[in-house]
Motif scaffolding. Structure first.
Motif, PDB file in Angstrom:
ATOM      1  N   GLN A   4       0.833  -1.196   0.000  1.00 22.80           N
ATOM      2  CA  GLN A   4       0.000   0.000   0.000  1.00 22.80           C
ATOM      3  C   GLN A   4       0.872   1.252   0.000  1.00 22.80           C
ATOM      4  N   PHE A   5       0.672   2.124  -0.978  1.00 26.88           N
ATOM      5  CA  PHE A   5       1.440   3.363  -1.055  1.00 26.88           C
ATOM      6  C   PHE A   5       0.507   4.555  -1.191  1.00 26.88           C
ATOM      7  N   LYS A   6       1.027   5.696  -0.842  1.00 29.54           N
ATOM      8  CA  LYS A   6       0.259   6.926  -1.001  1.00 29.54           C
ATOM      9  C   LYS A   6       0.268   7.347  -2.472  1.00 29.54           C
ATOM     10  N   THR A   7       1.461   7.347  -3.074  1.00 23.50           N
ATOM     11  CA  THR A   7       1.608   7.791  -4.458  1.00 23.50           C
ATOM     12  C   THR A   7       2.638   6.938  -5.190  1.00 23.50           C
ATOM     13  N   ILE A   8       2.334   6.589  -6.419  1.00 30.03           N
ATOM     14  CA  ILE A   8       3.268   5.880  -7.300  1.00 30.03           C
ATOM     15  C   ILE A   8       3.417   6.693  -8.578  1.00 30.03           C
ATOM     16  N   TYR A  32       0.627  -3.552  -6.467  1.00 27.62           N
ATOM     17  CA  TYR A  32       0.695  -2.395  -5.585  1.00 27.62           C
ATOM     18  C   TYR A  32      -0.559  -1.532  -5.685  1.00 27.62           C
ATOM     19  N   CYS A  34      -2.378   2.227  -4.548  1.00 23.58           N
ATOM     20  CA  CYS A  34      -1.972   3.585  -4.178  1.00 23.58           C
ATOM     21  C   CYS A  34      -3.159   4.524  -4.254  1.00 23.58           C
ATOM     22  N   THR A  75      -8.469   5.096  -6.889  1.00 19.40           N
ATOM     23  CA  THR A  75      -7.182   5.735  -7.163  1.00 19.40           C
ATOM     24  C   THR A  75      -7.372   6.959  -8.052  1.00 19.40           C
ATOM     25  N   ALA A 230       7.890   5.461  -5.531  1.00 19.35           N
ATOM     26  CA  ALA A 230       6.749   5.241  -4.634  1.00 19.35           C
ATOM     27  C   ALA A 230       6.944   6.026  -3.347  1.00 19.35           C
ATOM     28  N   ASP A 232       5.548   6.367   0.553  1.00 15.77           N
ATOM     29  CA  ASP A 232       4.737   5.709   1.574  1.00 15.77           C
ATOM     30  C   ASP A 232       3.901   6.752   2.309  1.00 15.77           C
ATOM     31  N   HIS A 233       3.130   6.307   3.283  1.00 17.50           N
ATOM     32  CA  HIS A 233       2.217   7.209   3.982  1.00 17.50           C
ATOM     33  C   HIS A 233       2.909   8.086   5.027  1.00 17.50           C
TER      34      HIS A 233
END
Length: 291
Positions: A4-8, A32, A34, A75, A230, A232-233
């Motif tokens: 889980q990512f905030k932005t890719i 993934y 995001c 997303t 990527a 993360d949060h």
């Protein structure tokens, strides 16, 4: 590292060309999740499609994967125009639901501002001398073809993948000088816009480093390096390389989590990049178009 990512951020997929790793990036995006997906230019290669390129089913599947990300995970997708998909100029800016198509943008997260652009706008050869840019594109396409021949025999001998084009660029002094100047100029542009960092693509060279106090990040490409950026949060950025992802281990771990009843997301091992911890910021990111 969690899935889980905030932005890719991905760039330079060059759909419509033989060298495009459309299957690989679709598989990558399937692993993934995001909140924000930024397609930073040259996703579709309009130049090659006008000449000898062809659109295949695997290229369509890439966009099907993005639509599923929007539908299943809500997303937000930002498609930024590159030089090879400059046909988008005819519809810029465009907004429909969670999909936005624009020239560039400013991304704010955890108290920091990042100017995001494909990068060709700073390339005087591409913007001012288009015929030289096309000539360079032909040379690069030839290197990719030759690279496939070389690696065909390397695989038969049990040798690892070898990037001929990256080797050539690393040996030609003018190319090395161009890349250094490119990175420095983009960092200066970020500072001029009052940003803490810049995120780009264009030169197919993944990078994550500090240049004169500015965070310079390049997402690489999906023709050779198969890399992405990527966040993360917690606001930490890192490069992810497709060839360093253990998909089998990720699948096995996902099955184990299912049977033992744990709710945690599966873990996919990836390349670790050192970075400083940033302060927590619970405010959501803000996006502003720079047109």
């Amino acid at each position: 590292m969690k899935t889980q990512f905030k932005t890719i951020v991905v760039s330079d997929v060059h759909l419509g060309t033989k060298g495009s790793k459309a299957k690989e990036i679709a598989r990558f995006l399937k692993q993934y999740n995001c909140e924000n997906l930024i397609l930073n230019g040259d996703i579709i290669d309009g130049w090659q499609l006008k000449k000898s390129g062809s659109w295949k089913r695997k290229h369509t599947r890439f966009f099907n994967r993005i639509l599923k990300m929007i539908e299943n995970h809500n997303t937000k997708v930002y498609y930024l125009r590159g030089n090879h998909d400059d046909f988008l100029d005819q519809i810029l800016p465009f907004q429909m639901g969670n999909l936005s198509i624009q020239k560039d943008m400013i991304y704010e997260s955890h108290g920091k501002k990042y100017f995001i652009t494909h990068g060709d706008v700073f390339d005087s050869i591409t913007t001012n001398l288009r015929w030289i840019a096309y000539l360079g594109d032909i040379g690069y396409t030839f290197l990719l073809w030759l690279n496939s021949v070389v690696n065909h025999y390397r695989i038969k001998r049990g040798l690892p993948y070898f990037s001929l084009s990256q080797y050539v660029k690393g040996k030609v002094k003018s190319a090395v000088s161009y890349i250094d100047q490119y990175e420095e100029e983009l960092s200066k542009m970020a500072r001029a816009k009052g940003c803490d960092g810049i995120i780009c693509g264009h030169i197919h060279k993944p990078e994550n480093r500090i240049i004169d106090g500015i965070e310079y990040m390049n997402s690489g490409d999906w023709v050779e390096t198969m890399s992405a950026l990527a966040e993360d949060h917690e606001g930490n950025w890192q490069l992810i390389y497709y060839n360093e992802i253990n998909f089998k281990e990720a699948k096995d771990d996902s099955l184990n989590q299912f049977f033992i009843g744990k709710a945690e997301a599966p873990v996919i091992p990836m390349r670790e990049v050192s970075f400083e911890a940033l302060k927590d910021d619970l405010e959501p990111p803000a996006f502003t178009s720079i047109l």
